[in-house]
Design an enzyme around this catalytic site. Structure first.
Site, PDB file in Angstrom:
ATOM      1  CD  GLU A 165      -1.872 -19.459 -29.754  1.00  0.00           C
ATOM      2  OE1 GLU A 165      -1.885 -20.329 -30.627  1.00  0.00           O
ATOM      3  OE2 GLU A 165      -1.994 -19.699 -28.550  1.00  0.00           O
TER       4      GLU A 165
ATOM      5  CB  THR B 243      -0.468 -11.856 -26.515  1.00  0.00           C
ATOM      6  OG1 THR B 243      -0.212 -12.579 -27.714  1.00  0.00           O
ATOM      7  CG2 THR B 243      -1.875 -11.319 -26.555  1.00  0.00           C
TER       8      THR B 243
ATOM      9  CD  GLU C 169     -10.792   0.596   2.274  1.00  0.00           C
ATOM     10  OE1 GLU C 169     -10.445   0.068   3.328  1.00  0.00           O
ATOM     11  OE2 GLU C 169     -11.951   0.575   1.844  1.00  0.00           O
TER      12      GLU C 169
END
Length: 448
Positions: free
Chosen positions: A71, A145, A254
């Site tokens: 949105e 979301t 790493e």
């Protein structure tokens, strides 16, 4: 170069992104319009910042980032905010209707409409890179979301960029403060889906950050801006070694090599010190030994759990500022002797150290004091399983009554996904438990 692409998903991800890019710009002397005045060029042409910014022909620096939300309101704030000229308009991708705190909407119904434009934009960003190192994905566990779309994105990134590392910065639902009732559902569904796609996930628990702001910075009612500025300092410490030339630099792969003993056990605990307000900093020394010690205080952790109840598998200390290896070695030696830090017996007490000479930058008018040196500790400890256990318990309480499940099923999910995700979480808890068991005990069992 070893470029990183940041993807900010949902309200939490976008607002963390705002704070992080604001800080990166300050650290690299880049103005809100993307220009870098020549007098601000740090250290006479240290171009390591190109891992995070790409430079256009006109001398403008554009973040290698994508902001996505289903949105528009949160991303509209960027479009109208002070940094609107920093981003390419197509880096800010919004949908029309939000995921309504519903994982299924973010992952299936609404997410799938917006995933292709997002992947296109990421493809364009990755084409500008000479040697893409990986992705940093910022999101929350609790939102629709943040949980649903992120898990869809991670699946697709694994397909398109199989070998690239994917790190997450995830906002874990706070034990007390909750923004949605269905957070446990979303969290467990997203963890289950992204577990096999993510290489390393740094969790940040809102409540822990609230407490740090209250206790260390004397902010009575911390706002999300306060929280995000603190989080951005941590993210900046973790990524500083990618963005500056340093004495002991650490790159993305790493981190994984040193922090992740088994693919599933990839949730390091982050601790940052010194978090201190300007009034106090003036009266304190904050030596290397002090800030290193502070990292082992549960009060400075980003997730509420007690490492004294768990065992450490790996520990990574990232210093920045005025720090020399001699002091660090002394500080670590002192901690090994006097702290009751328990390592798992199959991992000798290894501390990985990174030192970066760029001192920490603070946002003007922010809450944090300008300090000479800071440290961020990333430790993989079995104590973080406490956080999963809390979440699983909340999930069980709701799922036993099948509360709210119809909202998910109505968006095309199957109920089986819930139980499958929950089983995966149970397995994760078990994994953590087994890692902490001493190996000589296993040998005895084998002989009987």
């Amino acid at each position: 170069m070893r470029e990183c692409i940041s993807v900010h998903v949902g309200q939490a991800g976008v607002q963390m992104g705002n704070a992080c890019w604001e800080l990166y710009c300050l650290e690299h002397g880049i103005q809100p319009d993307g220009q870098m005045p020549s007098d601000k060029t740090i250290g006479g042409g240290d171009d390591s910042f190109t891992t995070f910014f790409c430079e256009t022909g006109a001398g403008k620096h554009v973040p290698r980032a994508v902001f996505v939300d289903l949105e528009p309101t949160v991303i509209d704030e960027i479009r109208n905010g002070p940094y609107r000229q920093l981003f390419h308009p197509e880096q800010l991708i919004t949908g029309k209707e939000d995921a309504a705190n519903n994982y299924a909407r973010g992952h299936y119904t609404i997410g799938k409409e917006i995933i292709d434009p997002v992947l296109d934009r990421i493809r364009k960003l990755s084409d500008q890179c000479t040697g893409l190192q990986g992705f940093l994905v910022f999101h929350s566990f609790g939102g629709g979301t943040g949980s649903g779309f992120t898990s869809l994105l991670m699946e697709r990134l694994s397909v398109d960029y199989g070998k690239k590392s994917k790190l997450e910065f995830s906002i874990y639902p706070a034990p007390q403060v909750s923004t949605a009732v269905v957070e446990p559902y979303n969290s467990i569904l997203t963890t289950h889906t992204t577990l096999e796609h993510s290489d390393c996930a740094f969790m940040v628990d809102n409540e822990a950050i609230y407490d740090i702001c209250r206790r260390n910075l004397d902010i009575e009612r911390p706002t999300y801006t306060n929280l995000n500025r603190l989080i951005s300092q941590i993210v900046s410490s973790i990524t500083a070694s990618l963005r500056f030339d340093g004495a002991l630099n650490v790159d993305l792969t790493e981190f994984q090599t040193n922090l992740v003993p088994y693919p599933r056990i990839h949730f390091p605990l982050a601790t940052y010190a010194p978090v201190i307000s300007a009034e106090k900093a003036y009266h304190e020394q904050l030596s290397v030994a002090e800030i290193t010690n502070a990292c082992f205080e549960p009060a400075n952790q980003m997730v509420k759990c007690d490492p004294r109840h768990g065992k450490y598998m790996a520990c990574c200390l990232l210093y920045r500022g005025d720090v020399v290896p001699k002091d660090v070695n002394a500080a670590i030696a002192a901690i090994k002797t006097k702290r009751s830090i328990q390592f798992v017996d199959w991992c000798p007490t290894g501390f990985k150290v990174g030192i970066n000479y760029q001192p920490p930058t603070v946002v003007p008018g922010g809450d944090l004091a300008k300090v000479q040196r800071a440290v961020c500790m990333l430790s993989n400890t079995t104590a973080i399983a406490e956080a999963w256990a809390r979440l699983d318990h909340k999930f069980d309480l709701m799922y036993a009554k099948r509360a709210f499940v119809h909202w998910y099923v109505g968006e095309g999910m199957e109920e089986g996904e819930f139980s499958e995700a929950r089983e995966d979480m149970a397995a994760l808890e078990k994994d953590y438990e087994e890692v902490g068991i001493d190996s000589y005990e296993d040998e005895d069992e084998g002989e009987e």
